[in-house]
Design a protein around this motif. Structure first.
Motif, PDB file in Angstrom:
ATOM      1  N   VAL A  32     -86.936 -41.995  45.562  1.00 52.95           N
ATOM      2  CA  VAL A  32     -86.155 -40.850  45.102  1.00 52.95           C
ATOM      3  C   VAL A  32     -85.142 -41.277  44.056  1.00 52.95           C
ATOM      4  CG1 VAL A  32     -84.473 -39.108  45.795  1.00 52.95           C
ATOM      5  CG2 VAL A  32     -86.516 -39.478  47.190  1.00 52.95           C
ATOM      6  N   ARG A  33     -84.430 -42.375  44.321  1.00 51.62           N
ATOM      7  CA  ARG A  33     -83.450 -42.868  43.343  1.00 51.62           C
ATOM      8  C   ARG A  33     -84.140 -43.339  42.059  1.00 51.62           C
ATOM      9  NH1 ARG A  33     -81.691 -45.222  48.052  1.00 51.62           N
ATOM     10  NH2 ARG A  33     -82.497 -47.267  47.398  1.00 51.62           N
ATOM     11  N   LYS A  34     -85.259 -44.010  42.224  1.00 49.04           N
ATOM     12  CA  LYS A  34     -85.987 -44.475  41.044  1.00 49.04           C
ATOM     13  C   LYS A  34     -86.599 -43.301  40.274  1.00 49.04           C
ATOM     14  CE  LYS A  34     -86.805 -48.816  43.437  1.00 49.04           C
ATOM     15  NZ  LYS A  34     -87.736 -49.614  44.232  1.00 49.04           N
ATOM     16  N   GLY A  35     -87.020 -42.283  41.016  1.00 48.98           N
ATOM     17  CA  GLY A  35     -87.511 -41.082  40.356  1.00 48.98           C
ATOM     18  C   GLY A  35     -86.422 -40.403  39.556  1.00 48.98           C
ATOM     19  N   LEU A  36     -85.202 -40.419  40.087  1.00 52.22           N
ATOM     20  CA  LEU A  36     -84.080 -39.840  39.349  1.00 52.22           C
ATOM     21  C   LEU A  36     -83.832 -40.606  38.052  1.00 52.22           C
ATOM     22  CD1 LEU A  36     -81.779 -37.805  39.201  1.00 52.22           C
ATOM     23  CD2 LEU A  36     -80.380 -39.398  40.550  1.00 52.22           C
ATOM     24  N   ALA A  41     -84.016 -40.754  32.172  1.00 50.17           N
ATOM     25  CA  ALA A  41     -84.477 -41.396  30.942  1.00 50.17           C
ATOM     26  C   ALA A  41     -85.389 -40.465  30.155  1.00 50.17           C
ATOM     27  CB  ALA A  41     -85.205 -42.701  31.277  1.00 50.17           C
ATOM     28  N   TRP A  42     -86.216 -39.729  30.867  1.00 48.28           N
ATOM     29  CA  TRP A  42     -87.119 -38.756  30.228  1.00 48.28           C
ATOM     30  C   TRP A  42     -86.311 -37.694  29.480  1.00 48.28           C
ATOM     31  CZ3 TRP A  42     -92.533 -38.170  30.248  1.00 48.28           C
ATOM     32  CH2 TRP A  42     -93.016 -36.902  29.922  1.00 48.28           C
ATOM     33  N   LEU A  43     -85.318 -37.142  30.183  1.00 48.56           N
ATOM     34  CA  LEU A  43     -84.465 -36.130  29.565  1.00 48.56           C
ATOM     35  C   LEU A  43     -83.668 -36.705  28.399  1.00 48.56           C
ATOM     36  CD1 LEU A  43     -82.995 -34.011  32.500  1.00 48.56           C
ATOM     37  CD2 LEU A  43     -84.207 -33.129  30.489  1.00 48.56           C
ATOM     38  N   ALA A  44     -83.187 -37.931  28.551  1.00 53.22           N
ATOM     39  CA  ALA A  44     -82.406 -38.563  27.492  1.00 53.22           C
ATOM     40  C   ALA A  44     -83.225 -38.678  26.211  1.00 53.22           C
ATOM     41  CB  ALA A  44     -81.919 -39.935  27.941  1.00 53.22           C
ATOM     42  N   VAL A 112     -91.065 -52.090  41.580  1.00 49.66           N
ATOM     43  CA  VAL A 112     -90.428 -51.329  40.514  1.00 49.66           C
ATOM     44  C   VAL A 112     -88.929 -51.190  40.803  1.00 49.66           C
ATOM     45  CG1 VAL A 112     -90.763 -49.038  41.541  1.00 49.66           C
ATOM     46  CG2 VAL A 112     -90.630 -49.271  39.070  1.00 49.66           C
ATOM     47  N   THR A 113     -88.125 -51.296  39.755  1.00 46.56           N
ATOM     48  CA  THR A 113     -86.686 -51.095  39.869  1.00 46.56           C
ATOM     49  C   THR A 113     -86.319 -49.804  39.150  1.00 46.56           C
ATOM     50  OG1 THR A 113     -86.182 -52.277  37.818  1.00 46.56           O
ATOM     51  CG2 THR A 113     -86.359 -53.594  39.841  1.00 46.56           C
ATOM     52  N   TRP A 114     -85.070 -49.396  39.290  1.00 42.10           N
ATOM     53  CA  TRP A 114     -84.684 -48.171  38.600  1.00 42.10           C
ATOM     54  C   TRP A 114     -84.706 -48.379  37.093  1.00 42.10           C
ATOM     55  CZ3 TRP A 114     -80.526 -47.899  35.320  1.00 42.10           C
ATOM     56  CH2 TRP A 114     -79.562 -48.901  35.415  1.00 42.10           C
ATOM     57  N   ARG A 115     -84.457 -49.607  36.640  1.00 41.23           N
ATOM     58  CA  ARG A 115     -84.518 -49.877  35.198  1.00 41.23           C
ATOM     59  C   ARG A 115     -85.955 -49.779  34.689  1.00 41.23           C
ATOM     60  NH1 ARG A 115     -80.821 -53.579  37.175  1.00 41.23           N
ATOM     61  NH2 ARG A 115     -78.714 -53.463  36.273  1.00 41.23           N
ATOM     62  N   SER A 116     -86.880 -50.361  35.425  1.00 39.99           N
ATOM     63  CA  SER A 116     -88.274 -50.280  34.977  1.00 39.99           C
ATOM     64  C   SER A 116     -88.799 -48.853  35.087  1.00 39.99           C
ATOM     65  CB  SER A 116     -89.158 -51.239  35.787  1.00 39.99           C
ATOM     66  OG  SER A 116     -89.054 -50.988  37.180  1.00 39.99           O
TER      67      SER A 116
END
Length: 216
Positions: A32-36, A41-44, A112-116
């Protein structure tokens, strides 16, 4: 402009490759956090592209038949034709390679990390379609509230499928994982058809609209 932006946003949100990747992100530990992170990033990316165009135009559309207006329409025409050619190329490759084989079981991206996850969002943006949206944003007139609504609507619509899956995973995590994994498996077997249809449809639409305005 409004109809074009909403249509482009709809095709982007249904484009299979980022959707499939997002399901894998959600299936990872702490998904969930990684999806956020993926969504932000998508929106940015979308906001940055729109902001760059508006900064270039000053929030005012170029005068009809001016060199700037003609250049924007030619860019839309080129992008539309590019999408058509890409979709046709994918269609031909699919017809010569035959039907897809068995779909492997969905994997989990445990490392996978939130950065990746954010990096995946940038890499998997359908940039050709985003570029078509950018060429359309040239027509935005920020002196009218409708332009703000159209731009916001585009960003929300282009992210809608990701937001829906994220909320599903928040409120019903176990059920969401089962359903979304099944969705990814189904999309893996139909992604080529979906990519071809999306590119051909949007490409013909963007190119024809630009051609009509150029010759009108």
């Amino acid at each position: 402009m409004v109809l074009d932006l909403l249509l482009i946003g709809l095709v982007i949100t249904l484009y299979p490759l980022p959707v499939m990747a997002f399901v894998l992100v959600l299936s990872a530990p702490g998904g969930v956090r990684k999806g956020l992170a993926f969504i932000l990033a998508w929106l940015a990316c979308l906001v940055a592209v729109i902001a760059g165009v508006l900064l270039f135009t000053g929030g005012q559309p170029p005068a009809p038949r001016s060199p700037s207006s003609t250049a924007a329409l030619l860019a839309k025409l080129a992008l539309g034709l590019g999408l058509v050619l890409y979709g046709e190329r994918r269609r031909r490759l699919r017809s010569t390679s035959g039907p897809p084989g068995p779909v492997p079981a969905p994997s989990r991206m445990d490392q996978v990390t939130w950065r990746s996850a954010a990096g995946f969002a940038v890499l998997l943006q359908p940039w050709g379609m985003v570029a078509a949206a950018a060429a359309t944003v040239v027509e935005a007139d920020l002196s009218h509230g409708a332009s703000y609504l159209a731009l916001m609507g585009f960003c929300v619509l282009a992210t809608a499928s990701l937001l829906a899956m994220e909320l599903y995973a928040v409120f019903a995590p176990e059920q969401a994982l089962r359903v979304l994994t099944g969705l990814r498996s189904w999309m893996s077997g139909h992604q080529d058809q979906a990519v071809v249809v999306a590119c051909l449809f949007l490409g013909f639409w963007v190119a024809s609209r630009a051609l009509i305005e150029l010759t009108g």
